[in-house]
Design a protein around this motif. Structure first.
Motif, short mmCIF file in Angstrom:
data_model
loop_
_atom_site.label_atom_id
_atom_site.label_comp_id
_atom_site.label_asym_id
_atom_site.label_seq_id
_atom_site.Cartn_x
_atom_site.Cartn_y
_atom_site.Cartn_z
N SER A 142 0.81 -1.22 0.00
CA SER A 142 0.00 0.00 0.00
C SER A 142 0.84 1.28 0.00
N THR A 143 1.91 1.30 0.79
CA THR A 143 2.71 2.53 0.88
C THR A 143 3.70 2.68 -0.28
N ILE A 144 3.89 1.61 -1.04
CA ILE A 144 4.87 1.63 -2.13
C ILE A 144 4.20 1.74 -3.50
N ALA A 145 3.16 0.94 -3.71
CA ALA A 145 2.51 0.89 -5.01
C ALA A 145 1.06 1.35 -4.98
N GLY A 146 0.57 1.72 -3.79
CA GLY A 146 -0.78 2.26 -3.70
C GLY A 146 -1.88 1.22 -3.79
N ASP A 194 1.30 -14.66 -9.21
CA ASP A 194 1.07 -13.97 -7.94
C ASP A 194 1.24 -12.47 -8.16
N ARG A 195 0.14 -11.75 -8.23
CA ARG A 195 0.19 -10.32 -8.52
C ARG A 195 0.77 -9.51 -7.36
N SER A 196 0.97 -10.13 -6.22
CA SER A 196 1.57 -9.41 -5.10
C SER A 196 2.98 -9.92 -4.80
#
Length: 290
Positions: A142-146, A194-196
């Motif tokens: 969240s803090t890196i790629a939103g 794995d999209r994450s």
């Protein structure tokens, strides 16, 4: 490079070729090469091409990681250990204690690539942030790629030279949640679905095999947040040593095996050998013995 389980047909061909050569020419010097998964595909290609020039040449090649190759030298189970890292102080002492003399060859320069899913909204990352991700300090994108997704790390086992290299460059301990894969192929397949996910592989592996690079994206790396990002596939950046994760590739050779190994090492140093090294996505440095 791919793991020891990749290219089973090519591996089997080398086993068969070795046995056939030994059966037909009993005095032919059979060579055993083990070690780095980063180097194994390149080693197989070099051996295939050299065999065309020297049909009597016989070699058995397998991966398994730099640590396994070095251990195989200590145990008398290999003539050559491919390694993507230098010997540790402990390993140097072990060879000394067993009175085993080695000759060390540096034959190419490699760059480690960090990959994410092709659809992931990130193009570059700085070293400090990468260290926090791989150590587990940052656990969500969240803090890196939103995007609110947990970070999944795809890495290598501790016997891997690449694992050791990244750990030392970032001065971290890897997160306990990091998945330990057996080779580059497994890391890429994991990130593809794995999209994450985020993982690290030999840049030459992706560059040499376009299919391997499908559905994954290579991140550009910034050593500091305010500096330009560099790609592991940019030869100018590598030659100028601007890419943070580049390193020499080693071959450790038992001194007692040198006479039968030297013709193959000479082929690696030749124009044909250097061309193959570059075609595999690696970079030529002054090929030397240290």
């Amino acid at each position: 490079m791919k793991s020891r389980h990749a290219h089973p047909i090519r591996s089997m061909l080398y086993i068969i070729g070795l046995l056939t050569s030994m059966a037909c020419t009993p005095k032919s010097p059979a060579i055993k090469m083990k070690g780095s998964d980063t180097e194994v595909n390149l080693a197989v290609t070099l051996a295939e091409k050299y065999t065309v020039e020297a049909p009597e040449f016989s070699i058995a090649i397998s991966g398994g990681g730099s640590g396994l190759g070095i251990t195989s030298l200590l145990n008398g189970q290999a003539d050559i250990a491919n390694s993507s890292r230098p010997l540790s102080a402990e390993e140097v002492e072990q060879f000394k204690q067993q009175n085993i003399e080695l000759r060390t060859i540096v034959f190419a320069e490699d760059a480690t690539a960090f990959i994410v899913h092709d659809a992931f909204p990130l193009e570059e990352i700085d070293v400090a942030t990468l260290a926090k991700i791989l150590s587990g300090e940052i656990k969500n994108w969240s803090t890196i790629a939103g995007i609110n997704l947990p970070i999944n790390i795809y890495g290598r086992q501790s016997s891997s030279g690449t694992h050791s290299f990244i750990k030392k460059k970032l001065k971290i301990e890897f997160s306990n949640a990091a998945k330990e894969m057996t080779g580059n192929a497994q890391i890429i397949e994991g990130v593809k679905v794995d999209r994450s996910g985020i993982g690290y592989v030999g840049a030459g592996y992706v560059a040499h095999d376009p299919a391997a690079g499908q559905q994954v994206k290579i991140l550009k790396i910034k050593e500091k947040p305010n500096e330009p990002a560099q790609s592991p596939l940019d030869s100018d950046a590598i030659n100028a040593r601007r890419y943070y994760f580049q390193r020499p590739l080693y071959q450790f050779v038992l001194a007692k095996s040198w006479d039968k190994v030297k013709p193959f090492i000479d082929f690696e140093k030749s124009t044909a050998g250097r061309t193959l090294i570059e075609e595999h996505g690696y970079y030529i440095i002054e090929h030397n013995e240290i």
